[in-house]
Design a protein around this motif. Sequence first.
Motif, mmCIF file in Angstrom:
data_model
loop_
_atom_site.group_PDB
_atom_site.id
_atom_site.type_symbol
_atom_site.label_atom_id
_atom_site.label_comp_id
_atom_site.label_asym_id
_atom_site.label_seq_id
_atom_site.Cartn_x
_atom_site.Cartn_y
_atom_site.Cartn_z
ATOM 1 N N ILE A 118 -6.790 -3.808 -0.868
ATOM 2 C CA ILE A 118 -5.759 -3.991 0.222
ATOM 3 C C ILE A 118 -6.089 -4.664 1.441
ATOM 4 O O ILE A 118 -6.281 -6.135 1.960
ATOM 5 C CB ILE A 118 -4.751 -3.383 -0.270
ATOM 6 C CG1 ILE A 118 -3.905 -3.444 -0.957
ATOM 7 C CG2 ILE A 118 -3.806 -3.524 0.800
ATOM 8 C CD1 ILE A 118 -2.886 -2.246 -1.476
ATOM 9 N N GLY B 225 0.921 -1.701 -0.048
ATOM 10 C CA GLY B 225 -0.023 -0.264 -0.129
ATOM 11 C C GLY B 225 0.921 1.373 0.217
ATOM 12 O O GLY B 225 0.631 2.525 -0.766
ATOM 13 N N LEU C 54 -7.513 0.990 -4.228
ATOM 14 C CA LEU C 54 -6.705 0.463 -3.914
ATOM 15 C C LEU C 54 -6.147 -0.255 -2.907
ATOM 16 O O LEU C 54 -6.053 -1.168 -2.429
ATOM 17 C CB LEU C 54 -5.000 0.600 -4.791
ATOM 18 C CG LEU C 54 -4.880 0.002 -5.756
ATOM 19 C CD1 LEU C 54 -3.962 1.329 -6.534
ATOM 20 C CD2 LEU C 54 -5.138 -0.882 -6.530
ATOM 21 N N TRP C 55 -6.429 0.994 -1.898
ATOM 22 C CA TRP C 55 -6.151 0.484 -0.557
ATOM 23 C C TRP C 55 -7.741 -0.739 0.102
ATOM 24 O O TRP C 55 -7.299 -1.249 0.954
ATOM 25 C CB TRP C 55 -6.201 1.935 0.571
ATOM 26 C CG TRP C 55 -5.151 2.121 0.339
ATOM 27 C CD1 TRP C 55 -4.142 3.151 -0.272
ATOM 28 C CD2 TRP C 55 -3.737 1.602 1.385
ATOM 29 N NE1 TRP C 55 -2.635 4.022 0.806
ATOM 30 C CE2 TRP C 55 -2.388 2.336 1.069
ATOM 31 C CE3 TRP C 55 -3.859 0.890 2.188
ATOM 32 C CZ2 TRP C 55 -1.791 2.463 2.205
ATOM 33 C CZ3 TRP C 55 -2.538 0.262 2.755
ATOM 34 C CH2 TRP C 55 -1.686 1.420 2.925
ATOM 35 N N LEU D 27 2.363 1.715 -3.263
ATOM 36 C CA LEU D 27 0.859 2.142 -4.320
ATOM 37 C C LEU D 27 0.995 3.662 -4.333
ATOM 38 O O LEU D 27 1.055 4.701 -5.245
ATOM 39 C CB LEU D 27 0.134 1.390 -3.879
ATOM 40 C CG LEU D 27 0.255 -0.065 -4.907
ATOM 41 C CD1 LEU D 27 -0.947 -0.864 -4.151
ATOM 42 C CD2 LEU D 27 0.262 -0.082 -6.622
ATOM 43 N N HIS E 123 -8.821 5.680 -6.862
ATOM 44 C CA HIS E 123 -8.024 4.471 -7.648
ATOM 45 C C HIS E 123 -7.272 4.693 -6.343
ATOM 46 O O HIS E 123 -7.212 3.081 -6.377
ATOM 47 C CB HIS E 123 -7.459 5.292 -9.406
ATOM 48 C CG HIS E 123 -7.775 5.067 -10.243
ATOM 49 N ND1 HIS E 123 -7.439 5.001 -11.341
ATOM 50 C CD2 HIS E 123 -9.728 4.772 -10.584
ATOM 51 C CE1 HIS E 123 -8.371 5.313 -12.236
ATOM 52 N NE2 HIS E 123 -9.442 5.309 -11.940
ATOM 53 N N LEU E 124 -6.257 5.225 -6.225
ATOM 54 C CA LEU E 124 -5.245 5.209 -5.150
ATOM 55 C C LEU E 124 -6.437 4.351 -3.391
ATOM 56 O O LEU E 124 -6.620 3.435 -2.590
ATOM 57 C CB LEU E 124 -5.171 6.105 -4.280
ATOM 58 C CG LEU E 124 -4.031 6.049 -3.350
ATOM 59 C CD1 LEU E 124 -2.471 4.918 -3.416
ATOM 60 C CD2 LEU E 124 -3.004 7.332 -2.569
#
Length: 145
Positions: A122, A83, A118-119, A86, A114-115
């Motif tokens: 994850i 994370g 992603l988190w 990224l 988007h981040l």
Amino acid sequence: MRAARTAFVVLGALLVAVGAAALVVGVPVGQWPAILVWLVAAVLLHDAVFAPLVLIGTRLLRRTGARTSWARLAIVQVALVVGAALSLVAFPGIRAQELGARNPSVLVFPYALHLALLWGGIAVVTAAAVLLTRPRRRLVGDASR
């Protein structure tokens, strides 16, 4: 082990040589000072900020080691490192969108969203992996022993 280490050192040296050749051939000399500043800042940021944060996070996670397994700790550590990596990759895009681009076709994605996604992904994958590593309890009268 020594042969593998030697191979990695040789591979690293070759990659540095390729990078240096690409710098000399493809980047105007006037941009070299900015690249040097960027590289120095990256090393300082890593050594002064990220490495201590990883150390502190690892120490905090290890303190919970008496209450959970090493496998679970490793899963959480890997998730945090992935994370963080990224986030580092996404941050320049997020910052550039905040400042605004001269050419709007350059920054076409919602990098902050988007981040965040992603988190979230994850977190879901990490939670699933931690739950899958939960110790199994045997019943007292279990016939499968």
